[in-house]
Design a protein around this motif. Structure first.
Motif, short mmCIF file in Angstrom:
data_model
loop_
_atom_site.label_atom_id
_atom_site.label_comp_id
_atom_site.label_asym_id
_atom_site.label_seq_id
_atom_site.Cartn_x
_atom_site.Cartn_y
_atom_site.Cartn_z
N LEU A 68 0.80 -1.23 0.00
CA LEU A 68 0.00 0.00 0.00
C LEU A 68 0.84 1.28 0.00
CD1 LEU A 68 -2.97 -0.59 2.48
CD2 LEU A 68 -3.11 -0.05 0.05
N ALA A 69 1.98 1.25 0.65
CA ALA A 69 2.78 2.48 0.84
C ALA A 69 3.08 3.23 -0.45
CB ALA A 69 4.06 2.16 1.60
N PRO A 70 3.53 2.57 -1.52
CA PRO A 70 3.79 3.33 -2.75
C PRO A 70 2.52 3.98 -3.32
CG PRO A 70 4.85 1.19 -2.85
CD PRO A 70 3.96 1.18 -1.65
N ALA A 71 1.38 3.30 -3.23
CA ALA A 71 0.12 3.86 -3.74
C ALA A 71 -0.32 5.06 -2.90
CB ALA A 71 -0.97 2.79 -3.76
N ILE A 72 -0.13 4.97 -1.59
CA ILE A 72 -0.48 6.08 -0.70
C ILE A 72 0.39 7.30 -1.03
CG2 ILE A 72 -0.37 6.90 1.70
CD1 ILE A 72 -1.13 3.99 2.52
N GLU A 73 1.69 7.09 -1.10
CA GLU A 73 2.60 8.19 -1.39
C GLU A 73 2.36 8.79 -2.77
OE1 GLU A 73 4.48 9.73 0.82
OE2 GLU A 73 3.64 8.31 2.24
N SER A 74 2.04 7.94 -3.75
CA SER A 74 1.76 8.43 -5.10
C SER A 74 0.50 9.28 -5.11
CB SER A 74 1.60 7.25 -6.07
OG SER A 74 1.23 7.71 -7.34
N ALA A 75 -0.56 8.81 -4.46
CA ALA A 75 -1.81 9.58 -4.40
C ALA A 75 -1.59 10.92 -3.71
CB ALA A 75 -2.89 8.78 -3.68
N PHE A 98 -3.62 6.27 11.19
CA PHE A 98 -2.53 7.12 10.73
C PHE A 98 -2.60 7.34 9.22
CE2 PHE A 98 1.76 7.40 8.91
CZ PHE A 98 2.19 8.59 9.48
N MET A 99 -2.86 6.26 8.45
CA MET A 99 -2.94 6.39 7.00
C MET A 99 -4.10 7.30 6.60
SD MET A 99 -1.90 2.61 5.53
CE MET A 99 -3.45 1.90 5.96
N VAL A 100 -5.26 7.12 7.24
CA VAL A 100 -6.42 7.96 6.93
C VAL A 100 -6.12 9.41 7.31
CG1 VAL A 100 -8.85 8.40 7.50
CG2 VAL A 100 -8.05 6.05 7.11
N ALA A 101 -5.48 9.61 8.45
CA ALA A 101 -5.16 10.96 8.91
C ALA A 101 -4.22 11.68 7.94
CB ALA A 101 -4.54 10.92 10.30
N LYS A 102 -3.34 10.95 7.25
CA LYS A 102 -2.45 11.57 6.26
C LYS A 102 -3.26 12.22 5.14
CE LYS A 102 1.52 9.99 4.92
NZ LYS A 102 2.73 10.63 5.33
N PHE A 103 -4.38 11.60 4.77
CA PHE A 103 -5.23 12.17 3.73
C PHE A 103 -6.06 13.34 4.26
CE2 PHE A 103 -4.05 8.27 1.74
CZ PHE A 103 -4.07 8.53 0.38
N GLN A 104 -6.30 13.36 5.55
CA GLN A 104 -7.07 14.44 6.16
C GLN A 104 -6.23 15.69 6.45
OE1 GLN A 104 -10.05 13.36 5.43
NE2 GLN A 104 -10.98 13.61 7.42
N SER A 105 -4.93 15.51 6.54
CA SER A 105 -4.01 16.59 6.93
C SER A 105 -3.64 17.48 5.75
CB SER A 105 -2.74 15.98 7.53
OG SER A 105 -1.74 16.94 7.64
N LYS A 106 -3.78 18.78 5.91
CA LYS A 106 -3.37 19.71 4.86
C LYS A 106 -1.85 19.73 4.71
CE LYS A 106 -7.45 22.47 5.05
NZ LYS A 106 -8.12 23.71 5.11
N ALA A 107 -1.14 19.39 5.77
CA ALA A 107 0.32 19.37 5.71
C ALA A 107 0.84 18.21 4.85
CB ALA A 107 0.91 19.28 7.12
N SER A 108 0.26 17.03 5.00
CA SER A 108 0.73 15.88 4.23
C SER A 108 -0.05 15.67 2.93
CB SER A 108 0.68 14.60 5.07
OG SER A 108 -0.64 14.33 5.48
N ASN A 109 -1.19 16.35 2.79
CA ASN A 109 -2.02 16.19 1.59
C ASN A 109 -2.23 17.55 0.93
OD1 ASN A 109 -3.77 15.36 -0.39
ND2 ASN A 109 -5.37 14.65 1.01
N LYS A 110 -1.15 18.09 0.44
CA LYS A 110 -1.19 19.44 -0.16
C LYS A 110 -1.91 19.49 -1.50
CE LYS A 110 2.96 20.89 2.15
NZ LYS A 110 4.19 20.27 2.40
N ASN A 111 -2.06 18.34 -2.16
CA ASN A 111 -2.64 18.31 -3.50
C ASN A 111 -4.08 17.79 -3.53
OD1 ASN A 111 -0.30 19.30 -4.87
ND2 ASN A 111 0.64 17.32 -4.44
N GLY A 112 -4.70 17.64 -2.37
CA GLY A 112 -6.12 17.25 -2.33
C GLY A 112 -6.39 15.81 -2.72
N ALA A 113 -5.48 14.90 -2.41
CA ALA A 113 -5.71 13.49 -2.70
C ALA A 113 -6.88 12.96 -1.88
CB ALA A 113 -4.45 12.68 -2.39
N GLN A 114 -7.50 11.90 -2.38
CA GLN A 114 -8.61 11.29 -1.66
C GLN A 114 -8.34 9.81 -1.46
OE1 GLN A 114 -12.00 12.12 -4.19
NE2 GLN A 114 -12.59 13.82 -2.89
N ILE A 115 -8.79 9.30 -0.33
CA ILE A 115 -8.78 7.86 -0.09
C ILE A 115 -10.23 7.44 0.11
CG2 ILE A 115 -8.33 8.14 2.39
CD1 ILE A 115 -6.77 5.43 2.21
N ILE A 116 -10.63 6.43 -0.61
CA ILE A 116 -11.97 5.85 -0.48
C ILE A 116 -11.75 4.41 -0.09
CG2 ILE A 116 -14.11 5.27 -1.69
CD1 ILE A 116 -13.43 7.61 -3.64
#
Length: 184
Positions: A68-75, A98-116
């Motif tokens: 999962l890690a490469p897909a998370i980082e790519s998204a 922690f993984m879900v929180a990365k998508f919720q954080s403006k600091a780690s998700n600067k490009n507006g990625a989404q996880i479904i």
């Protein structure tokens, strides 16, 4: 014959054995790709050093995280959408949060990625982690097996309400009907 090794941030080591054909094309040799995970430990003298373990010998959770890690980082890097079925399967609940929180954080998700993701982990029904409009239920009808998808936002819930508890007692539907029989 060409041999190459790739190491990513000290966690994962990929060893590739390939050969070059007559036209210069590089081809992987079947069965000659091995992956290893790197772990820090102490030797007999108490010296800290890195040890490699074949990925096949790692736990199911570590292997899933490595997948999962490469897909998370790519998204997160590209602002993409990541779809994950049963995100909690084989992973520690804190790691999933922690993984879900990365998508919720403006600091780690600067490009507006989404996880479904789909999950059976009711701990993720937490309004400190997700907003009400991000939580959906899938309710399968008994008579024909058709599933209905609806948001918790369709219910009159306060942001201070314990959604997990309400879900478990059946307030929002989407819970399986279980008929308990006594064993004799």
């Amino acid at each position: 014959m060409y041999e190459r090794s790739i190491r990513k941030e000290g966690l994962f080591f990929l060893h590739i054995l390939s050969e070059t054909s007559n036209n210069g094309e590089v081809r992987l040799k079947m069965g000659e790709v091995s992956a290893k995970a790197s772990h820090w430990g102490e030797d007999r003298d108490g010296n800290r050093q890195s040890y490699f373990i074949d990925l096949a010998e790692e736990s199911d959770g570590t292997r899933k995280l490595m997948a999962l890690a490469p897909a998370i980082e790519s998204a997160l890097r590209t602002g993409g959408v990541l779809l994950v079925d049963e995100i909690e399967r084989e992973l520690h609940p804190r790691l999933v949060s922690f993984m879900v929180a990365k998508f919720q954080s403006k600091a780690s998700n600067k490009n507006g990625a989404q996880i479904i993701f789909t999950t059976h982990n009711t701990e993720l029904m937490n309004l400190e982690l997700l907003r009400k409009d991000q939580i959906y239920f899938a309710d399968k009808r008994d008579k024909d097996g058709v599933s209905e998808l609806y948001s918790i936002s369709e219910f009159a819930t306060r942001t201070t309400e314990n959604i997990r508890k309400g879900y478990l007692v059946g307030k929002y539907g989407a819970t399986p009907y279980i008929e308990i029989e006594e064993v004799e």
